[in-house]
Design an enzyme around this catalytic site. Structure first.
Site, mmCIF file in Angstrom:
data_model
loop_
_atom_site.group_PDB
_atom_site.id
_atom_site.type_symbol
_atom_site.label_atom_id
_atom_site.label_comp_id
_atom_site.label_asym_id
_atom_site.label_seq_id
_atom_site.Cartn_x
_atom_site.Cartn_y
_atom_site.Cartn_z
ATOM 1 C CE LYS A 45 20.858 81.287 66.406
ATOM 2 N NZ LYS A 45 21.357 81.437 67.760
ATOM 3 C CE LYS A 105 32.158 96.081 74.989
ATOM 4 N NZ LYS A 105 30.851 96.312 75.490
ATOM 5 C CD GLU A 129 35.421 105.878 68.259
ATOM 6 O OE1 GLU A 129 36.241 106.459 67.555
ATOM 7 O OE2 GLU A 129 35.525 105.788 69.501
ATOM 8 N N GLY A 134 31.273 103.431 74.257
ATOM 9 C CA GLY A 134 30.034 103.674 73.496
ATOM 10 C C GLY A 134 30.117 104.816 72.517
ATOM 11 C CD GLU A 190 24.826 91.460 80.116
ATOM 12 O OE1 GLU A 190 24.814 90.227 80.083
ATOM 13 O OE2 GLU A 190 25.434 92.170 79.313
ATOM 14 C CG ASP A 201 32.514 96.437 79.952
ATOM 15 O OD1 ASP A 201 32.090 96.023 78.863
ATOM 16 O OD2 ASP A 201 32.588 97.645 80.231
ATOM 17 C CE LYS A 205 33.439 99.198 77.640
ATOM 18 N NZ LYS A 205 32.422 99.655 78.590
ATOM 19 N N GLY A 302 24.156 101.836 75.292
ATOM 20 C CA GLY A 302 22.805 102.166 74.838
ATOM 21 C C GLY A 302 22.713 102.094 73.318
HETATM 22 N N1 HSE Z 1 28.195 97.084 80.127
HETATM 23 C C1 HSE Z 1 28.928 98.226 79.692
HETATM 24 C C2 HSE Z 1 28.826 99.327 80.722
HETATM 25 C C3 HSE Z 1 28.459 98.790 78.394
HETATM 26 O O1 HSE Z 1 28.129 99.193 81.723
HETATM 27 O O2 HSE Z 1 29.464 100.342 80.526
HETATM 28 C C4 HSE Z 1 29.048 98.100 77.242
HETATM 29 O O3 HSE Z 1 30.430 98.081 77.291
#
Ligand code: HSE
Length: 426
Positions: A45, A105, A129, A134, A190, A201, A205, A302
């Protein structure tokens, strides 16, 4: 030379990193991979953001339809994150026969089966992947490096934000709140840190990784989840004095009794290789029945590390046309027949506040003995006003036995409070 056209959906941190690698290394990929990879279009956007990265504004698409109808686009990279509109965009790309590469994820853990069905139907590739850990090539390791093995366990530091927070609490003596604030200032956590600090998170994973490791769909709901928000610097300090380091681990085990999958704060002994994975680094430790132990270590987040995983998928997708999909039954809820263990066997770190009086410890030890919980170590620290902190480390025992014993111990007149119960993996 084979030409490969790429579209990038979303030019945030990871999208920007992916664009940079694809364009900076264009000649390198021609030479080393025999591929001429071009970013044909982006969906973003914020056109100024695209232009600031060096993208021609005519290459910025205004809708997903424009992207998927572009005949020069072979591979669509989705780096928007979250469920919508990412899910709709990915499905549209797959249903147009485009191969998809995603770092998402949450989308993958929750909608993998739906995405895979669309990919299979259209004979499109689906690569992920970058969704886990990461830049660490854990998905390809599980799929293409460990096939000879029955994987017995997977243990990992798979969230960098919480690893940064726990490292700072241990090394600087910061409180959870202080460490979180610094993680936010550095852009690891965040503004709303829930997904990281409450373990969501890591759960997404672990659901993906343990599905691949154990060849059966492990739904997000089957993962036991605890975050790090209740951890205090006292827990970390007492653990440290006893030779343990606290990590948020994702643990998957394939045992004769069934599969166990859990994300929770865990003490590991200082000699465990996971103990020295610090700051925002990630690591995954696998045990295979043939290879034994292996460990992968690197940056789990990153722009360039995650971009590295995405670009490796783009190259892999460009070099393969015979795509493979999961060989287990892929359903959103998992397979009903899969047996899970919920009464985890573990060692436990238990911190209590007790009255400083004769016989208090022996009473507590007696209750543990009655429940067949064997004590490995005890540490009592000097207290004030007749109230002392005591840390007990148990040998391995079922969680149900520890809980029953602790219910009785809590009721003892000489026990003021049970302050922490933290699992310990040696
Ligand atoms: N927020 C995640 C972390 C990175 O701190 O590992 C993306 O999955």
């Amino acid at each position: 030379m084979k030409k490969v056209g790429v579209a990038i959906l979303g030019l945030g941190v990871v999208g920007g990193g992916t664009y940079k690698i694809l364009t900076d290394n264009k000649e390198f990929f021609k030479k080393t991979q025999g591929l001429d990879v071009t970013v044909e279009t982006v969906l973003e956007k914020n056109v100024e953001r695209a232009v600031s990265l060096g993208i021609d504004k005519n290459a910025v698409a205004s809708s997903i339809e424009e992207v998927v109808s572009n005949p020069n686009v072979d591979i669509v990279v989705e780096v928007i994150g979250g469920i919508e509109p990412a899910r709709t965009f990915v499905l549209k790309a797959l249903m147009s026969g485009k191969t998809v590469v995603t770092s998402n994820k949450e989308l993958f853990a929750k909608h993998w089966s739906e995405l895979e069905e669309a990919a299979k139907k259209m004979n499109a590739g689906l690569f992920f992947e970058a969704s886990c850990v990461g830049g660490v090539p854990i998905i390809r390791t599980l799929q293409d490096g460990m096939q000879a093995n029955k994987i017995l366990s997977i243990k990992g530091i798979i969230n960098g934000t919480t690893n940064y927070i726990l490292t700072k609490m241990a090394n600087q003596g910061w409180s959870y709140e202080e460490a979180l604030k610094e993680a936010q200032r550095l852009g690891y956590a965040e503004f709303n840190p829930t997904a990281d600090v409450e373990g969501f998170d890591a759960t997404y994973k672990l659901s993906i990784l343990s599905s691949l490791a154990f060849h059966t769909k492990i739904s997000v709901d089957s993962v036991h989840r605890e975050g790090i928000t209740a951890i205090t610097k006292e827990d970390i300090l007492y653990g440290k004095e006893l030779g343990y380091t606290l990590k948020l681990l994702g643990i998957g085990k394939n045992t004769p009794a069934g599969i166990e999958v859990r994300v929770h704060p865990t003490f590991v002994s200082n000699s465990n290789p996971l103990a020295s994975v610090n700051d925002s680094f990630n690591a995954v430790h696998l045990v295979g029945d043939a290879v034994g132990e292996i460990m992968l270590y690197g940056r789990g987040a990153g722009a360039l590390p995650t971009g590295s995983a995405i670009v490796s998928d783009v190259i892999f997708a460009a070099k393969h046309t015979d795509y493979y999909y999961t060989c287990f039954k892929n359903t959103d809820d998992g397979v009903k027949e899969t047996k899970f263990v919920s009464d985890f066997t573990s060692q436990y770190f238990i911190r209590l506040a007790v009255k400083d009086a004769p016989g208090v410890l022996s009473k507590i030890a007696g209750v543990f003995a009655k429940h067949n919980v064997s004590i490995k170590e005890v540490k009592q620290v000097a207290g004030i006003d007749g109230k002392v902190p005591v840390v007990i480390i148990t040998h391995e025992c079922p969680e149900s036995a520890v809980n029953k014993a602790l219910a009785k111990i809590e009721a003892l007149e000489t026990v003021y409070s049970i302050d922490s119960i933290i699992r310990l993996e040696d």
